[in-house]
Design a protein around this motif. Structure first.
Motif, mmCIF file in Angstrom:
data_model
loop_
_atom_site.group_PDB
_atom_site.id
_atom_site.type_symbol
_atom_site.label_atom_id
_atom_site.label_comp_id
_atom_site.label_asym_id
_atom_site.label_seq_id
_atom_site.Cartn_x
_atom_site.Cartn_y
_atom_site.Cartn_z
ATOM 1 N N THR A 56 0.842 -1.193 0.000
ATOM 2 C CA THR A 56 0.000 0.000 0.000
ATOM 3 C C THR A 56 0.881 1.248 0.000
ATOM 4 O OG1 THR A 56 -0.130 0.074 2.428
ATOM 5 C CG2 THR A 56 -1.843 -1.165 1.271
ATOM 6 N N HIS A 57 0.495 2.199 -0.785
ATOM 7 C CA HIS A 57 1.128 3.518 -0.839
ATOM 8 C C HIS A 57 2.654 3.493 -1.047
ATOM 9 C CE1 HIS A 57 -2.798 4.764 0.508
ATOM 10 N NE2 HIS A 57 -2.659 4.064 1.614
ATOM 11 N N PRO A 58 3.149 2.688 -1.996
ATOM 12 C CA PRO A 58 4.599 2.681 -2.214
ATOM 13 C C PRO A 58 5.111 4.069 -2.597
ATOM 14 C CG PRO A 58 3.463 1.621 -4.049
ATOM 15 C CD PRO A 58 2.430 1.891 -2.982
ATOM 16 N N LEU A 59 6.259 4.405 -2.035
ATOM 17 C CA LEU A 59 6.997 5.649 -2.288
ATOM 18 C C LEU A 59 6.292 6.928 -1.829
ATOM 19 C CD1 LEU A 59 8.667 4.787 -5.712
ATOM 20 C CD2 LEU A 59 9.673 4.666 -3.423
ATOM 21 N N LEU A 60 5.167 6.809 -1.135
ATOM 22 C CA LEU A 60 4.561 7.999 -0.550
ATOM 23 C C LEU A 60 5.218 8.290 0.793
ATOM 24 C CD1 LEU A 60 0.711 7.740 -1.243
ATOM 25 C CD2 LEU A 60 2.480 8.908 -2.562
ATOM 26 N N TRP A 61 5.147 9.545 1.216
ATOM 27 C CA TRP A 61 5.702 9.950 2.501
ATOM 28 C C TRP A 61 4.685 9.646 3.593
ATOM 29 C CZ3 TRP A 61 10.705 11.132 3.117
ATOM 30 C CH2 TRP A 61 11.442 11.371 1.951
ATOM 31 N N ASP A 62 5.204 9.304 4.770
ATOM 32 C CA ASP A 62 4.343 8.784 5.827
ATOM 33 C C ASP A 62 4.916 9.123 7.192
ATOM 34 O OD1 ASP A 62 2.211 7.366 6.937
ATOM 35 O OD2 ASP A 62 2.900 5.406 6.272
ATOM 36 N N VAL A 63 4.259 8.587 8.197
ATOM 37 C CA VAL A 63 4.662 8.716 9.595
ATOM 38 C C VAL A 63 6.123 8.276 9.761
ATOM 39 C CG1 VAL A 63 3.687 6.419 10.112
ATOM 40 C CG2 VAL A 63 3.969 8.076 11.955
ATOM 41 N N SER A 64 6.824 8.844 10.733
ATOM 42 C CA SER A 64 8.245 8.548 10.958
ATOM 43 C C SER A 64 8.490 7.052 11.057
ATOM 44 C CB SER A 64 8.741 9.199 12.251
ATOM 45 O OG SER A 64 8.355 10.532 12.363
ATOM 46 N N VAL A 65 7.678 6.364 11.869
ATOM 47 C CA VAL A 65 7.792 4.918 12.081
ATOM 48 C C VAL A 65 6.382 4.377 12.269
ATOM 49 C CG1 VAL A 65 8.592 3.119 13.679
ATOM 50 C CG2 VAL A 65 10.083 5.065 13.158
ATOM 51 N N ALA A 66 6.111 3.216 11.673
ATOM 52 C CA ALA A 66 4.799 2.588 11.841
ATOM 53 C C ALA A 66 4.940 1.084 11.683
ATOM 54 C CB ALA A 66 3.805 3.129 10.820
ATOM 55 N N GLY A 67 4.003 0.366 12.272
ATOM 56 C CA GLY A 67 4.011 -1.082 12.107
ATOM 57 C C GLY A 67 2.861 -1.734 12.845
ATOM 58 N N HIS A 68 2.653 -2.983 12.532
ATOM 59 C CA HIS A 68 1.601 -3.756 13.189
ATOM 60 C C HIS A 68 2.057 -4.212 14.570
ATOM 61 C CE1 HIS A 68 0.135 -3.838 9.077
ATOM 62 N NE2 HIS A 68 -1.047 -4.148 9.587
ATOM 63 N N ILE A 69 1.097 -4.340 15.457
ATOM 64 C CA ILE A 69 1.367 -4.838 16.805
ATOM 65 C C ILE A 69 1.231 -6.356 16.759
ATOM 66 C CG2 ILE A 69 0.547 -4.857 19.196
ATOM 67 C CD1 ILE A 69 -0.443 -1.961 18.725
ATOM 68 N N GLY A 70 2.268 -7.055 17.189
ATOM 69 C CA GLY A 70 2.251 -8.511 17.178
ATOM 70 C C GLY A 70 1.236 -9.072 18.161
ATOM 71 N N GLU A 73 1.423 -8.709 22.018
ATOM 72 C CA GLU A 73 2.468 -7.723 22.292
ATOM 73 C C GLU A 73 1.857 -6.449 22.873
ATOM 74 O OE1 GLU A 73 6.412 -6.271 19.876
ATOM 75 O OE2 GLU A 73 4.546 -6.276 18.753
ATOM 76 N N ALA A 74 2.505 -5.875 23.880
ATOM 77 C CA ALA A 74 2.053 -4.610 24.450
ATOM 78 C C ALA A 74 2.274 -3.492 23.429
ATOM 79 C CB ALA A 74 2.814 -4.305 25.735
ATOM 80 N N VAL A 75 1.410 -2.504 23.454
ATOM 81 C CA VAL A 75 1.457 -1.407 22.480
ATOM 82 C C VAL A 75 2.817 -0.698 22.507
ATOM 83 C CG1 VAL A 75 0.437 0.823 21.840
ATOM 84 C CG2 VAL A 75 -1.048 -1.072 22.509
ATOM 85 N N LYS A 76 3.281 -0.298 23.687
ATOM 86 C CA LYS A 76 4.562 0.425 23.766
ATOM 87 C C LYS A 76 5.738 -0.474 23.388
ATOM 88 C CE LYS A 76 3.757 4.447 26.616
ATOM 89 N NZ LYS A 76 4.188 5.216 27.789
ATOM 90 N N THR A 77 5.666 -1.754 23.716
ATOM 91 C CA THR A 77 6.719 -2.697 23.317
ATOM 92 C C THR A 77 6.811 -2.749 21.801
ATOM 93 O OG1 THR A 77 6.375 -4.004 25.312
ATOM 94 C CG2 THR A 77 7.504 -5.104 23.493
ATOM 95 N N SER A 78 5.661 -2.791 21.151
ATOM 96 C CA SER A 78 5.616 -2.795 19.694
ATOM 97 C C SER A 78 6.214 -1.510 19.129
ATOM 98 C CB SER A 78 4.168 -2.950 19.227
ATOM 99 O OG SER A 78 4.093 -2.860 17.825
ATOM 100 N N ALA A 79 5.871 -0.374 19.721
ATOM 101 C CA ALA A 79 6.397 0.908 19.253
ATOM 102 C C ALA A 79 7.918 0.942 19.349
ATOM 103 C CB ALA A 79 5.777 2.057 20.050
ATOM 104 N N LEU A 80 8.453 0.511 20.479
ATOM 105 C CA LEU A 80 9.913 0.501 20.663
ATOM 106 C C LEU A 80 10.586 -0.433 19.665
ATOM 107 C CD1 LEU A 80 10.017 0.469 24.568
ATOM 108 C CD2 LEU A 80 10.452 2.425 23.062
#
Length: 182
Positions: A56-70, A73-80
């Motif tokens: 999805t959205h190849p080569l578009l600019w986006d949020v600094s870091v993003a990803g799915h939460i496993g 997995e705790a939300v903050k653990t996923s963010a780190l």
């Protein structure tokens, strides 16, 4: 990369079920992700250009870091974890400032229905841009831009086609929350 994730109901509550990310996207099942927006003390925002191979959205600019939460997995653990994977930076849990959880629903194609709840954080970037190490499979480029330019390009309607379409209200919220911290 496919991964096991928790499935949510339409209100963002856990269902107790898990599935592979690809399956959740194929069937439009609700799930959660993390968004981390980095900003500098002098009013710049770190943006990420998505890799060319993204579904999805190849080569578009986006949020600094993003990803799915496993799954499980705790939300903050996923963010780190995502921060370290995507830009090679270690931050402390206390550095993450949650600004909200935002629903995002997009039907990219009949086989790719993305129904996510973005747990969204801010984090001050305290290292120079050249110290970041981008994950080549996820990130094509990283750039720091002024908060004013970012505002104009995301919700000032100057250049919407350049960014992932998260919605004007979402971008306005991010800008306002960063301004509060400057």
């Amino acid at each position: 990369m496919d991964e096991l994730i928790d499935i949510l109901d339409s209100e963002g509550n856990p269902t107790g079920k898990t599935a592979m990310k690809s399956e959740a996207h194929r069937y439009g099942w609700y799930h959660q992700s993390v968004h981390i927006w980095f900003y500098t003390a002098n009013g710049k925002v770190l943006i990420q250009q998505r890799a060319a191979n993204k579904d999805t959205h190849p080569l578009l600019w986006d949020v600094s870091v993003a990803g799915h939460i496993g799954a499980g997995e705790a939300v903050k653990t996923s963010a780190l974890r995502e921060i370290e994977e995507e830009i090679g930076l270690k931050v402390e849990e206390g550095d993450l400032q949650k600004i909200g959880c935002y629903p995002s629903f997009h039907e990219h194609s009949p086989e790719l229905i993305d129904r996510e709840f973005h747990h969204t954080f801010l984090c001050e970037l305290k290292v120079p841009l050249h110290r970041l190490k981008k994950q080549e499979s996820e990130v094509a480029d990283l750039k720091l831009i002024s908060l004013i330019q970012f505002s104009q390009e995301t919700w000032g309607l100057a250049n919407l086609g350049k960014y992932v379409p998260h919605g004007i209200e979402y971008y306005k919220t991010v800008v306002k929350e960063i301004k509060k911290r400057l």
